[in-house]
Motif scaffolding. Structure first.
Motif, PDB file in Angstrom:
ATOM      1  N   LYS A  78       0.471  -0.903   0.298  1.00 21.54           N
ATOM      2  CA  LYS A  78       0.333  -0.180   0.096  1.00 21.54           C
ATOM      3  C   LYS A  78       0.813   1.264  -0.245  1.00 21.54           C
ATOM      4  O   LYS A  78       1.316   1.194   0.371  1.00 21.54           O
ATOM      5  CB  LYS A  78      -0.618  -0.013   1.187  1.00 21.54           C
ATOM      6  N   ILE A  79       0.571   2.030  -0.945  1.00 20.09           N
ATOM      7  CA  ILE A  79       0.923   3.465  -0.627  1.00 20.09           C
ATOM      8  C   ILE A  79       0.318   4.839  -0.749  1.00 20.09           C
ATOM      9  O   ILE A  79       1.453   5.084   1.047  1.00 20.09           O
ATOM     10  CB  ILE A  79       1.642   3.676  -2.394  1.00 20.09           C
ATOM     11  N   ALA A  80      -0.802   4.578  -0.759  1.00 23.81           N
ATOM     12  CA  ALA A  80      -1.738   5.450  -0.026  1.00 23.81           C
ATOM     13  C   ALA A  80      -3.430   5.306  -0.081  1.00 23.81           C
ATOM     14  O   ALA A  80      -3.210   4.377  -0.184  1.00 23.81           O
ATOM     15  CB  ALA A  80      -1.248   6.390  -1.636  1.00 23.81           C
ATOM     16  N   GLU A  81      -3.491   6.335   0.953  1.00 23.28           N
ATOM     17  CA  GLU A  81      -4.820   5.568   0.882  1.00 23.28           C
ATOM     18  C   GLU A  81      -5.814   6.669   0.889  1.00 23.28           C
ATOM     19  O   GLU A  81      -5.388   8.217   2.129  1.00 23.28           O
ATOM     20  CB  GLU A  81      -5.415   4.829   2.102  1.00 23.28           C
ATOM     21  N   ALA A  82      -6.575   7.492   0.774  1.00 20.43           N
ATOM     22  CA  ALA A  82      -7.984   8.638   0.598  1.00 20.43           C
ATOM     23  C   ALA A  82      -9.114   8.380   0.544  1.00 20.43           C
ATOM     24  O   ALA A  82      -8.931   7.121  -0.096  1.00 20.43           O
ATOM     25  CB  ALA A  82      -6.996   9.503  -0.347  1.00 20.43           C
ATOM     26  N   ARG A  83      -9.662   9.134   1.112  1.00 18.06           N
ATOM     27  CA  ARG A  83     -11.175   8.940   0.374  1.00 18.06           C
ATOM     28  C   ARG A  83     -11.321  10.019  -0.699  1.00 18.06           C
ATOM     29  O   ARG A  83     -10.630  11.338  -1.297  1.00 18.06           O
ATOM     30  CB  ARG A  83     -11.649  10.043   1.473  1.00 18.06           C
ATOM     31  N   ILE A  84     -12.238   9.703  -2.102  1.00 16.64           N
ATOM     32  CA  ILE A  84     -12.108  10.058  -3.060  1.00 16.64           C
ATOM     33  C   ILE A  84     -12.518  11.195  -3.188  1.00 16.64           C
ATOM     34  O   ILE A  84     -11.715  11.951  -4.414  1.00 16.64           O
ATOM     35  CB  ILE A  84     -12.881   8.787  -3.498  1.00 16.64           C
ATOM     36  N   ASP A  85     -13.433  12.254  -2.013  1.00 12.88           N
ATOM     37  CA  ASP A  85     -13.595  13.185  -2.672  1.00 12.88           C
ATOM     38  C   ASP A  85     -12.705  14.042  -2.022  1.00 12.88           C
ATOM     39  O   ASP A  85     -12.195  15.284  -3.092  1.00 12.88           O
ATOM     40  CB  ASP A  85     -14.091  13.972  -2.083  1.00 12.88           C
ATOM     41  N   GLN A  86     -10.990  13.919  -1.940  1.00 14.10           N
ATOM     42  CA  GLN A  86     -10.479  14.267  -1.376  1.00 14.10           C
ATOM     43  C   GLN A  86      -9.059  14.113  -2.530  1.00 14.10           C
ATOM     44  O   GLN A  86      -7.710  15.048  -3.025  1.00 14.10           O
ATOM     45  CB  GLN A  86      -8.797  13.846  -0.855  1.00 14.10           C
ATOM     46  N   LEU A  87      -8.959  13.217  -3.544  1.00 17.50           N
ATOM     47  CA  LEU A  87      -8.295  13.722  -4.916  1.00 17.50           C
ATOM     48  C   LEU A  87      -8.823  14.549  -5.984  1.00 17.50           C
ATOM     49  O   LEU A  87      -8.200  14.598  -7.251  1.00 17.50           O
ATOM     50  CB  LEU A  87      -8.142  12.031  -5.770  1.00 17.50           C
ATOM     51  N   GLY A  88      -9.800  15.111  -5.996  1.00 16.52           N
ATOM     52  CA  GLY A  88     -10.316  15.666  -6.539  1.00 16.52           C
ATOM     53  C   GLY A  88      -9.847  16.930  -7.427  1.00 16.52           C
ATOM     54  O   GLY A  88     -10.054  17.541  -7.918  1.00 16.52           O
ATOM     55  N   GLU A  89      -8.952  17.772  -6.692  1.00 17.98           N
ATOM     56  CA  GLU A  89      -8.642  19.086  -6.764  1.00 17.98           C
ATOM     57  C   GLU A  89      -7.746  18.988  -7.885  1.00 17.98           C
ATOM     58  O   GLU A  89      -6.419  18.449  -7.445  1.00 17.98           O
ATOM     59  CB  GLU A  89      -8.047  20.151  -5.228  1.00 17.98           C
ATOM     60  N   TYR A  97      -4.332  15.968  -2.632  1.00 13.79           N
ATOM     61  CA  TYR A  97      -4.179  14.946  -1.981  1.00 13.79           C
ATOM     62  C   TYR A  97      -2.027  15.035  -2.339  1.00 13.79           C
ATOM     63  O   TYR A  97      -1.810  15.347  -4.174  1.00 13.79           O
ATOM     64  CB  TYR A  97      -4.877  13.935  -2.128  1.00 13.79           C
ATOM     65  N   ARG A  98      -1.533  15.096  -1.860  1.00 11.04           N
ATOM     66  CA  ARG A  98      -0.360  14.917  -1.876  1.00 11.04           C
ATOM     67  C   ARG A  98       0.600  13.449  -2.110  1.00 11.04           C
ATOM     68  O   ARG A  98       0.347  13.192  -0.484  1.00 11.04           O
ATOM     69  CB  ARG A  98       0.915  15.695  -1.871  1.00 11.04           C
ATOM     70  N   LEU A  99       0.936  12.561  -2.063  1.00  8.83           N
ATOM     71  CA  LEU A  99       1.836  11.134  -2.068  1.00  8.83           C
ATOM     72  C   LEU A  99       2.783  11.516  -0.807  1.00  8.83           C
ATOM     73  O   LEU A  99       3.702  12.826  -0.898  1.00  8.83           O
ATOM     74  CB  LEU A  99       2.726  10.513  -3.035  1.00  8.83           C
ATOM     75  N   ARG A 100       2.688  11.115   0.470  1.00  9.38           N
ATOM     76  CA  ARG A 100       3.867  11.358   1.839  1.00  9.38           C
ATOM     77  C   ARG A 100       5.332  10.409   1.246  1.00  9.38           C
ATOM     78  O   ARG A 100       6.495  10.887   2.535  1.00  9.38           O
ATOM     79  CB  ARG A 100       3.154  10.497   2.945  1.00  9.38           C
TER      80      ARG A 100
END
Length: 135
Positions: A78-89, A97-100
């Protein structure tokens, strides 16, 4: 060895867009690194993803998870996990949303993006900046 900028999108060679299954975490994007190449994705890289259902409505509920997968599909990291609404910008850099962590995908390895939602994605648009090294 030469390095080139690479923007991973739904139009990138090696990318396959898939339909998901509702209420089951299933792949919606699969990118396979070409032979004799390595893909580098830097920490801090913005991840943009919008999924739409068959009516064209944006899917705003669910979780998106990015995985690095071996060539045989046995081991997933697993690289990253986020709510889909966080990825729409895509425009406001303060809301992206930025990779950590940085990711290195060697030849024939895969970047798999999975969606867990009560909706079925009929289309996916995504963008992840990376670098492609050939040898």
């Amino acid at each position: 060895m030469d390095r080139y900028p690479l923007e991973l999108t739904e139009k990138t060679e090696g990318v396959v867009i898939k339909s998901n299954t509702a209420n089951v975490e299933t792949p919606i994007v699969e990118f396979t690194v070409p032979a004799l190449a390595t893909v580098y994705i830097s920490a801090g890289s913005p991840v943009y993803l919008v999924a739409k259902d068959s009516t064209g409505a944006v899917i705003s509920t669910g979780t998106v998870t990015l995985y690095a997968v071996d060539p045989f599909g046995i081991k997933e990291v697993k690289i990253a996990e986020a709510r889909i609404d966080q990825l729409g910008e895509l425009v406001d850099v303060n809301k992206m949303y930025r990779l950590r962590a940085s990711v290195v995908l060697r030849e024939k390895r895969k970047l798999v993006i999975k969606l867990l939602s009560d909706k079925v994605a009929a289309s996916v648009t995504f963008r992840i900046p990376a670098e492609l090294e050939t040898y």
